[in-house]
Scaffold this motif. Structure first.
Motif, PDB file in Angstrom:
ATOM      1  N   VAL A 199       0.809  -1.217   0.000  1.00 13.18           N
ATOM      2  CA  VAL A 199       0.000   0.000   0.000  1.00 13.18           C
ATOM      3  C   VAL A 199       0.845   1.271   0.000  1.00 13.18           C
ATOM      4  O   VAL A 199       0.498   2.270  -0.624  1.00 13.18           O
ATOM      5  N   ARG A 200       1.986   1.248   0.712  1.00 11.04           N
ATOM      6  CA  ARG A 200       2.809   2.443   0.878  1.00 11.04           C
ATOM      7  C   ARG A 200       4.137   2.276   0.129  1.00 11.04           C
ATOM      8  O   ARG A 200       4.583   1.164  -0.124  1.00 11.04           O
ATOM      9  N   ILE A 209      -5.671   4.135  10.635  1.00 16.54           N
ATOM     10  CA  ILE A 209      -5.606   3.143   9.565  1.00 16.54           C
ATOM     11  C   ILE A 209      -6.893   3.183   8.754  1.00 16.54           C
ATOM     12  O   ILE A 209      -7.918   3.703   9.200  1.00 16.54           O
ATOM     13  N   MET A 210      -6.816   2.614   7.553  1.00 17.28           N
ATOM     14  CA  MET A 210      -7.975   2.454   6.687  1.00 17.28           C
ATOM     15  C   MET A 210      -8.354   0.983   6.654  1.00 17.28           C
ATOM     16  O   MET A 210      -7.487   0.112   6.723  1.00 17.28           O
ATOM     17  N   LEU A 211      -9.647   0.693   6.500  1.00 19.21           N
ATOM     18  CA  LEU A 211     -10.117  -0.674   6.339  1.00 19.21           C
ATOM     19  C   LEU A 211     -10.658  -0.874   4.920  1.00 19.21           C
ATOM     20  O   LEU A 211     -11.042   0.069   4.248  1.00 19.21           O
ATOM     21  N   GLY A 212     -10.682  -2.127   4.515  1.00 19.44           N
ATOM     22  CA  GLY A 212     -11.159  -2.451   3.176  1.00 19.44           C
ATOM     23  C   GLY A 212     -10.044  -2.732   2.198  1.00 19.44           C
ATOM     24  O   GLY A 212     -10.272  -2.870   0.999  1.00 19.44           O
ATOM     25  N   LEU A 213      -8.816  -2.842   2.717  1.00 22.87           N
ATOM     26  CA  LEU A 213      -7.643  -3.091   1.874  1.00 22.87           C
ATOM     27  C   LEU A 213      -7.292  -4.575   1.794  1.00 22.87           C
ATOM     28  O   LEU A 213      -6.395  -4.956   1.043  1.00 22.87           O
ATOM     29  N   ARG A 256     -10.809  -3.850  -1.643  1.00 23.92           N
ATOM     30  CA  ARG A 256     -11.165  -5.256  -1.453  1.00 23.92           C
ATOM     31  C   ARG A 256     -12.550  -5.431  -0.829  1.00 23.92           C
ATOM     32  O   ARG A 256     -13.221  -6.423  -1.087  1.00 23.92           O
ATOM     33  N   GLU A 257     -12.961  -4.476   0.011  1.00 26.63           N
ATOM     34  CA  GLU A 257     -14.184  -4.704   0.769  1.00 26.63           C
ATOM     35  C   GLU A 257     -14.728  -3.401   1.346  1.00 26.63           C
ATOM     36  O   GLU A 257     -13.966  -2.529   1.764  1.00 26.63           O
ATOM     37  N   TYR A 258     -16.062  -3.266   1.331  1.00 26.18           N
ATOM     38  CA  TYR A 258     -16.727  -2.215   2.086  1.00 26.18           C
ATOM     39  C   TYR A 258     -17.113  -2.795   3.446  1.00 26.18           C
ATOM     40  O   TYR A 258     -17.802  -3.811   3.520  1.00 26.18           O
TER      41      TYR A 258
END
Length: 308
Positions: free
Chosen positions: A199-200, A226-230, A268-270
Motif C-alpha cells: 500500500v505504501r 488506519i484504513m479498512l477495506g484493503l 477489497r471490501e466495504y
C-alpha cells in the motif's frame, strides 16, 4: 473466530456483507458504494467562505486534495486541515490521491497565508499536514517548525494538531517539530503490517510505529490511523491497536478506504458500520483515550476533541 450475526466481525475478514469478492470485480465496481457511504456534498455559507479564501490565497488542503468526505462538517464547525510544502509528494503511495512527482521549491509566503486564513475564518482548531518532501535536506522539518511557531504566536487561542510525515525516522528532524509543542502530533500507519509494503512506498510499518512512539516518549499526545477495506483481517486490526498502545499512542482513527481511481490500490471490501462500531468499542476497552471508528472517519475527523 466467527459469529452468527452477519454484521459482526469475523476472523477471516470483517463481515459477510462484502461488496467485492475478487480483484476483477472490485476493479469494475469500486465506485458502487453502499448506502452508508453516501457523501454529503459541502455547501452553505461557511463552506463557500472557506473555499473562496483558499482559492484566493492558493492554499492547499488535504480536505480537497484528498477528496475528504467530511469537508462540509469540518468547515462548518470551524476546523480545517491545511497542507503545507506544496501539493506534489515525492512518494507514490498506492492508496493516495495526492499527485506525486518532483515538487516545486517551498513557497516562502505559504506560512503567512495560512496564518492569515486561520484569523480571517476564525477557526478554533487547525490541523496541519504535508506532502513528503524527501527532496529537501531537512525533509521539510524546518518548514514545519516555522509553521507551528508562527501559528502559535499569531493565533494563541487556536488549538493545533500536526499530521506529520515519517521524516525517514530521523529523530533530529522529529525533535524540530516536537520542540514547538503542538497540542497533538499524528502520524498514520495507514494499514496493517502485512499490507504495508503493498500500500505504501518507502514508508515501513515499524518506522511509522517508531515515529509514534518517539512522539509519545516526549509527553505530547500522539495519534495514528488506519484504513479498512484493503484486505486486512480482524486479528490484524486488533494487533495494530495493540502495537500502537504499546508505544504510547493515545488517539486512533479507523475509516473506510475509498479507492480514488482505478489506478490506485484495489478496494477489497466495504466494511459495515456495525463492524466499525465494534472496533471502536474494543479500542476504548483496550485503553485508547479517544478512538474514532466509522466508515466516513478520516485522520482529522473530530480532531478538535482529541486535544482534551
Amino acid at each position: 473466530m466467527e459469529r452468527d450475526n452477519k454484521n459482526e466481525v469475523r476472523e477471516e475478514g470483517h463481515s459477510l456483507c462484502k461488496e467485492t469478492s475478487d480483484n476483477s470485480r472490485s476493479r469494475a465496481d469500486f465506485r458502487r458504494k453502499p448506502d452508508w457511504l453516501k457523501i454529503k456534498l459541502p455547501r452553505g455559507f461557511k463552506t463557500s467562505q472557506v473555499l473562496g479564501l483558499l482559492n484566493e490565497k492558493h492554499i492547499h488542503t488535504i480536505c480537497s486534495s484528498g477528496m475528504c468526505p467530511n469537508r462540509a462538517e469540518c468547515w462548518g464547525s470551524g476546523t480545517a486541515t491545511f497542507m503545507i510544502g506544496g501539493n506534489i509528494c515525492t512518494r507514490n503511495c498506492r492508496f493516495c490521491n495526492v499527485p506525486s512527482g518532483r515538487p516545486l521549491p517551498l513557497n516562502p509566503g505559504e506560512i503567512e497565508d495560512i496564518v492569515e486564513s486561520v484569523k480571517e475564518l476564525r477557526l478554533r482548531h487547525v490541523v496541519i499536514t504535508s506532502v513528503d518532501r524527501d527532496d529537501l535536506p531537512d525533509l521539510g522539518a524546518g518548514h514545519w517548525a516555522r509553521m507551528i511557531r508562527s501559528l502559535k504566536g499569531e493565533c494563541p487561542g487556536v488549538t493545533m494538531e500536526v499530521l506529520i510525515p515519517d521524516f525517514q525516522g530521523r529523530e533530529d528532524l522529529l525533535d524540530m517539530v516536537i520542540a514547538e509543542h503542538p497540542d497533538v502530533i499524528s502520524h498514520n500507519l495507514e494499514t496493517v503490517r502485512r499490507l504495508t509494503p503493498e500500500v505504501r512506498t518507502f514508508a515501513t510499518y515499524d518506522n511509522s510505529l517508531k515515529v509514534v512512539g518517539y512522539v509519545s516518549s516526549h509527553g505530547i499526545r500522539s495519534k495514528s490511523g488506519i484504513m479498512l477495506g484493503l484486505g486486512e483481517t480482524r486479528s490484524e486490526v486488533l494487533e495494530t491497536m495493540d502495537d500502537l498502545l504499546r508505544v504510547g499512542c493515545e488517539v486512533m482513527t479507523i475509516g473506510q478506504y475509498l479507492q480514488p481511481a482505478k489506478t490506485n490500490y484495489t478496494l477489497r471490501e466495504y466494511i459495515h458500520p456495525d463492524v466499525f462500531a465494534e472496533y471502536g468499542r474494543i479500542g476504548k476497552e483496550k485503553g485508547f483515550r479517544h478512538i474514532e471508528s466509522s466508515p466516513m472517519v478520516r485522520s482529522s475527523y473530530h480532531a478538535e476533541k482529541h486535544v482534551y
